[in-house]
Design an enzyme around this catalytic site. Structure first.
Site, mmCIF file in Angstrom:
data_model
loop_
_atom_site.group_PDB
_atom_site.id
_atom_site.type_symbol
_atom_site.label_atom_id
_atom_site.label_comp_id
_atom_site.label_asym_id
_atom_site.label_seq_id
_atom_site.Cartn_x
_atom_site.Cartn_y
_atom_site.Cartn_z
ATOM 1 N N CYS A 43 -16.526 -74.125 -71.332
ATOM 2 C CA CYS A 43 -17.936 -73.726 -71.251
ATOM 3 C C CYS A 43 -18.847 -74.925 -70.982
ATOM 4 C CB CYS A 43 -18.368 -73.038 -72.539
ATOM 5 S SG CYS A 43 -17.293 -71.666 -72.981
ATOM 6 N N VAL A 81 5.009 -71.866 -68.578
ATOM 7 C CA VAL A 81 6.046 -70.848 -68.768
ATOM 8 C C VAL A 81 6.233 -70.102 -67.450
ATOM 9 C CG1 VAL A 81 6.679 -68.746 -70.018
ATOM 10 C CG2 VAL A 81 5.548 -70.631 -71.214
ATOM 11 N N ALA A 112 -1.809 -66.165 -73.953
ATOM 12 C CA ALA A 112 -3.242 -66.513 -73.876
ATOM 13 C C ALA A 112 -3.481 -67.278 -72.578
ATOM 14 C CB ALA A 112 -3.644 -67.344 -75.094
ATOM 15 N N GLY A 114 -5.447 -66.676 -69.990
ATOM 16 C CA GLY A 114 -6.787 -66.723 -69.408
ATOM 17 C C GLY A 114 -6.910 -65.993 -68.084
#
Ligand code: FAD
Length: 554
Positions: A43, A81, A112, A114
């Site tokens: 951010c 991964v 996670a 994104g």
């Protein structure tokens, strides 16, 4: 000892890892992050571009060493991964430094990963000088491009939160920015009339804002020795630029999930239940990649914001250790600042509420951020969307120089608690002259909406002006009318109304208008109690100013 593997180590992944350790000292926790950084502040990236955030280190909230030392968590950056074998419960990992592959067994996986910036397949999209912004390395590449090419002109494509923030920060560097947006408004999370003040602010700061404009291709400028670009637009125009930033939205990174057969939603998001569990009970997913419940409609939605990602990561960690917790859903509470103006929103906007078929009404108010007698007061333009049958608050938007986000935060909480406009009317908030008013802006929108619900006030909207043969009555002072005329049929200042009632017809509707709606409301109460059919032109001239030229959400 059980093993949890977390794929992606930023907002959702890092929160999940830390919470897991706080929940369970024994668990083997491995975080696999493809990029060079873990837990960095994406951010903050627009502000790093301009140097407002001066050093890269300030964006790096934690390092693998910190995770090891503080939490005994094995964080491996540069480890992506490549596949998940759900039968064997093994993930395959590729290490970027030597391209070596290895496998890791798991009891639980938390995805996670994104979302990645959308790069549309337009002609010339791969030319040098066209960038997206997601990571610290992305920002460093853009920063050095700006420096090396002595960038003077930039094109930012996309007028959402990231596009606006990037525009402001490039402008801060003295770069002339053209901001191109396909829709007829910036910030589509807002209704068009509420986005208008921001468009005005961008233009008055010198941004070349092109709305309703689509980019069709990029070309290298002919005979240019530098890497100058030409951005071609659907309307036949073209804009020259030394730098282009794409900010047209994100796409969930759900390839791993798809390849191992997990359920995906219609737009490619990973489907999870309220415990953040995917269609495989041993695999959880959180953050920008997932589709979750909309807290207001109960339907499915995806909101790529840091707050939901963090909370979901934490919740998944609780569920993994056996706690019974459920995610409440997302409501899209967001804020963006540009050139001194703050734009904040929560819940459904009017367009979305109507698209969902919810019977809704909206009210506008333009209160000050604090009492007018204390120096420095400024206006907050507010819009409240509520269920016209029950009064339940569905959403709110606020735009102002100061205090907009605080009001939206309060209403966001109210929405989460299932509050009605009557609750907003009664809400007790802090007040002293430099901070607010005895009737806070939150109370004000609640009171207007509660008046509507109780039938004390009938409202008409600006696109309904003079509809049904209504007489439009302006109750402002003569000076205000002269300085800021609007197309009305009759002017009677509020203080003369009781003595000039004979000028008004009882057999036709009267729409009353003033500056922001307060005097008009008083006029309506005078008229209604005497048998006139009076309604309020909602939000007064202040709303009209932003409304004209925009397409109504109804
Ligand atoms: C420039 C910018 C400004 C933003 N500003 C705001 C803001 O002001 N407020 C707000 O609420 N939100 C903001 N956001 C959005 C916010 O950053 C995201 O919603 C949030 O980071 C999502 O968290 P996440 O954990 O789902 O994904 P991310 O934070 O994107 O982390 C996902 C990580 O997973 C890694 N990964 C992906 N696939 C693999 C794999 N196969 N193996 C290993 N690692 C993998 C990626 O490298 C990435 O680092 C902003 C985003 C950007 C880009």
């Amino acid at each position: 000892m059980t093993t949890t593997i977390i794929i992606g180590g930023v907002a959702g992944g890092a929160s999940c890892a830390a919470r897991l350790r706080r929940n369970d000292e024994q668990m083997n926790i491995v975080v696999l992050e493809r990029g060079p950084h873990v837990s960095f502040a994406n951010c903050g990236l627009p502000y790093y571009l301009s140097g407002i955030i001066a050093k890269e280190e300030e964006l790096l909230l934690a390092t693998p060493e910190f995770f090891k030392q503080r939490f005994n968590i094995d964080v491996r950056t540069g480890n992506g991964v490549t596949s998940i074998d759900r039968k064997k419960r093994v993930v395959k990992v590729r290490r970027s430094e030597d391209s070596k592959e290895y496998s890791l067994a798991y009891d639980h996986v938390v995805l996670a990963p994104g979302a990645s910036p959308i790069r549309p397949p337009l002609p010339g999209i791969d030319l040098p000088g066209i960038f997206s912004l997601r990571t610290v390395p992305d920002s460093n590449v853009i920063k050095s491009w700006i420096h090396q090419h002595k960038v003077k002109r930039a094109v930012v494509i996309g007028g959402g939160f990231i596009g606006i923030e990037v525009t402001e920060n490039l402008h801060h560097l003295g770069i002339a920015v053209t901001l191109i947006e396909r829709m007829n408004q910036v910030m589509v999370a807002l209704d068009p009339e509420m986005a208008q003040p921001l468009a005005n602010q961008l233009r008055s700061a010198g941004v070349d804002l092109r709305l309703g404009c689509e980019v069709t291709a990029f070309e290298k400028k002919p005979r240019s020795r530098k890497d100058e670009l030409v951005v071609k637009l659907g309307n036949g125009e073209q804009v020259e630029a030394d730098l282009v930033i794409l900010a047209i939205g994100v796409r969930p990174e759900s390839e791993l999930a798809k390849a191992c057969g997990l359920d995906l939603g219609p737009r490619g998001h990973i489907v999870v239940n309220s415990h953040m569990r995917t269609s495989d009970p041993n695999i959880f997913a959180v953050g920008d990649a997932v589709e979750v419940k909309c807290a207001i409609t109960g339907g499915r939605t995806a909101v790529p914001l840091a707050g939901p990602a963090n909370r979901q990561g934490r919740l998944a960690a609780d569920v993994i250790v056996g706690r019974r917790r459920s995610f409440r859903g997302v409501q899209g509470t967001a804020v963006c600042g540009a050139f001194g103006l703050t734009v904040a929103t929560t819940g459904l906007n009017e367009r979305a509420a109507r698209a969902h078929g919810i019977p809704c009404e909206v009210v506008y108010a333009h209160p000050r951020n604090h009492v007018g007698y204390y120096p420095g007061a400024s206006t907050i333009n507010m819009k409240l969307v509520f269920d016209s049958g029950t009064g339940r608050v569905l959403g709110a938007q606020a735009v102002g120089m100061d205090g907009a986000e605080r009001r939206i935060d309060v209403i966001a909480m109210a929405i989460q608690m299932g509050a009605t406009v009557f609750d907003l009317e009664e809400t007790e908030l802090c007040y002293a002259p430099q901070y607010g008013a005895a009737k806070d802006p939150v109370n004000m929108v609640g009171m207007v909406a509660a008046n509507v619900m109780r039938g004390d006030l009938t409202i008409a909207h600006w696109d309904q002006m003079a509809s049904g043969g209504a007489l439009v009555l302006d109750v402002r002072t003569a000076k205000e009318v002269k300085d800021d005329p609007i197309p009305t049929s009759l002017h009677i200042p509020i203080d003369e109304l009781r003595s000039r009632l004979k000028a008004l017809p009882k057999n036709k509707p009267i729409q009353v208008v003033c500056g922001v709606g307060i005097r008009a409301y008083n006029a309506i109460r005078i008229l209604r109690q005497r048998g006139y059919q009076a309604s309020l032109l909602s939000g007064g001239v202040s709303t009209w100013r932003y409304h004209k030229g925009t397409k109504p959400s109804r």
